[in-house]
Design a protein around this motif. Structure first.
Motif, PDB file in Angstrom:
ATOM      1  N   TYR A  33     -25.828 -25.906  35.534  1.00 15.06           N
ATOM      2  CA  TYR A  33     -23.976 -25.265  35.840  1.00 15.06           C
ATOM      3  C   TYR A  33     -23.778 -23.321  36.581  1.00 15.06           C
ATOM      4  O   TYR A  33     -24.624 -22.681  35.917  1.00 15.06           O
ATOM      5  CB  TYR A  33     -23.339 -25.872  34.809  1.00 15.06           C
ATOM      6  N   ILE A  70     -18.137 -23.614  36.123  1.00 11.28           N
ATOM      7  CA  ILE A  70     -17.181 -25.341  34.824  1.00 11.28           C
ATOM      8  C   ILE A  70     -15.934 -24.843  34.979  1.00 11.28           C
ATOM      9  O   ILE A  70     -15.138 -23.572  35.002  1.00 11.28           O
ATOM     10  CB  ILE A  70     -18.129 -24.973  33.524  1.00 11.28           C
ATOM     11  N   HIS A 119     -17.064 -26.231  24.440  1.00 12.91           N
ATOM     12  CA  HIS A 119     -18.190 -26.363  25.013  1.00 12.91           C
ATOM     13  C   HIS A 119     -17.892 -25.466  25.985  1.00 12.91           C
ATOM     14  O   HIS A 119     -19.241 -24.983  26.245  1.00 12.91           O
ATOM     15  CB  HIS A 119     -18.228 -27.824  25.168  1.00 12.91           C
ATOM     16  N   ALA A 120     -17.427 -25.812  27.040  1.00 19.34           N
ATOM     17  CA  ALA A 120     -17.475 -24.938  28.022  1.00 19.34           C
ATOM     18  C   ALA A 120     -17.746 -23.679  28.094  1.00 19.34           C
ATOM     19  O   ALA A 120     -18.550 -23.194  28.958  1.00 19.34           O
ATOM     20  CB  ALA A 120     -15.914 -24.872  28.835  1.00 19.34           C
ATOM     21  N   ASP A 137     -19.922 -23.009  24.940  1.00 17.77           N
ATOM     22  CA  ASP A 137     -20.847 -22.503  25.154  1.00 17.77           C
ATOM     23  C   ASP A 137     -21.610 -22.792  26.051  1.00 17.77           C
ATOM     24  O   ASP A 137     -23.125 -21.960  26.711  1.00 17.77           O
ATOM     25  CB  ASP A 137     -21.716 -23.428  24.609  1.00 17.77           C
ATOM     26  N   GLN A 138     -21.237 -23.341  26.970  1.00 14.76           N
ATOM     27  CA  GLN A 138     -22.299 -23.984  28.380  1.00 14.76           C
ATOM     28  C   GLN A 138     -21.943 -22.740  29.581  1.00 14.76           C
ATOM     29  O   GLN A 138     -23.410 -22.590  30.266  1.00 14.76           O
ATOM     30  CB  GLN A 138     -21.511 -25.076  29.311  1.00 14.76           C
ATOM     31  N   ALA A 139     -20.828 -22.358  29.735  1.00 13.73           N
ATOM     32  CA  ALA A 139     -20.910 -20.779  30.568  1.00 13.73           C
ATOM     33  C   ALA A 139     -21.829 -19.413  29.558  1.00 13.73           C
ATOM     34  O   ALA A 139     -22.521 -19.409  31.132  1.00 13.73           O
ATOM     35  CB  ALA A 139     -19.416 -20.904  30.559  1.00 13.73           C
ATOM     36  N   ALA A 165     -24.764 -20.269  28.388  1.00 15.76           N
ATOM     37  CA  ALA A 165     -26.153 -21.022  28.506  1.00 15.76           C
ATOM     38  C   ALA A 165     -26.796 -20.466  29.829  1.00 15.76           C
ATOM     39  O   ALA A 165     -27.910 -20.307  29.549  1.00 15.76           O
ATOM     40  CB  ALA A 165     -26.157 -21.931  27.665  1.00 15.76           C
ATOM     41  N   ASN A 166     -26.137 -20.560  31.171  1.00 14.95           N
ATOM     42  CA  ASN A 166     -25.828 -20.988  32.049  1.00 14.95           C
ATOM     43  C   ASN A 166     -25.402 -19.795  32.834  1.00 14.95           C
ATOM     44  O   ASN A 166     -25.756 -19.800  34.351  1.00 14.95           O
ATOM     45  CB  ASN A 166     -25.526 -21.937  32.665  1.00 14.95           C
ATOM     46  N   VAL A 186     -14.489 -29.827  31.873  1.00 18.12           N
ATOM     47  CA  VAL A 186     -14.909 -30.169  30.418  1.00 18.12           C
ATOM     48  C   VAL A 186     -13.139 -30.453  30.022  1.00 18.12           C
ATOM     49  O   VAL A 186     -12.514 -29.400  30.094  1.00 18.12           O
ATOM     50  CB  VAL A 186     -15.768 -29.086  30.022  1.00 18.12           C
ATOM     51  N   ILE A 219     -17.207 -33.531  30.953  1.00 19.07           N
ATOM     52  CA  ILE A 219     -17.922 -33.876  29.932  1.00 19.07           C
ATOM     53  C   ILE A 219     -16.329 -34.033  29.386  1.00 19.07           C
ATOM     54  O   ILE A 219     -16.088 -33.179  29.507  1.00 19.07           O
ATOM     55  CB  ILE A 219     -18.292 -32.433  29.498  1.00 19.07           C
TER      56      ILE A 219
END
Length: 139
Positions: free
Chosen positions: A2, A5, A21-22, A24-26, A28-29, A107, A137
């Motif tokens: 991603y 997000i 969650h968003a 964490d994804q931001a 990680a990516n 998300v 998500i």
């Protein structure tokens, strides 16, 4: 995976899980994170020099506080976040903003503030899932 997000929040427990969650994804990516709060004018109306104006102003202030919390949490992780607080139909505004920023994913929490403890997906989340034209998500 991603690059951009979008997370929607209304301050509910499910929205807070979606924010986590968003984030964490931001992180990680290495993705850009956008957060949106929509004052639901279908539910509260648009202010026009009446008592509704006080209610809407209060909800908008609370929404900005929710977005400030997202920013604080993002700062702790070193994630840049852009926030938007607006008025309108939540699912329409979320989808339009996702289109504006070309979000790779949206998300959202399973249910928002207007729901009690039911087993049904919230109406805003359901409408976004059905109409977004991009991955959503649901947390």
């Amino acid at each position: 995976m991603y690059d951009t997000i979008l997370v929607g929040t209304d301050g509910s427990a499910a929205a807070n899980r979606a924010v986590a969650h968003a984030l964490d994804q931001a992180e990680a990516n290495g993705a850009a994170l956008h957060a949106i709060f929509v004052v639901d004018t279908g539910r509260y109306g648009e202010p026009a020099l009446s008592s509704t104006e006080l209610v809407v102003d209060s909800i908008e202030d609370w929404g900005r506080e929710q977005l400030d919390e997202v920013v604080d949490r993002a700062d702790d992780l070193g994630v840049d976040v852009v926030t938007r607080c607006c008025h309108g139909d939540p699912h329409v505004e979320i989808i339009a903003y996702a289109d504006d920023v070309d979000a790779d994913v949206i998300v959202l929490g399973y249910q928002g503030q207007s729901h009690g403890s039911t087993d049904h997906i919230g109406s805003v989340t359901d409408r976004v899932v059905r109409n977004a034209g991009r991955p959503v998500i649901v947390v």
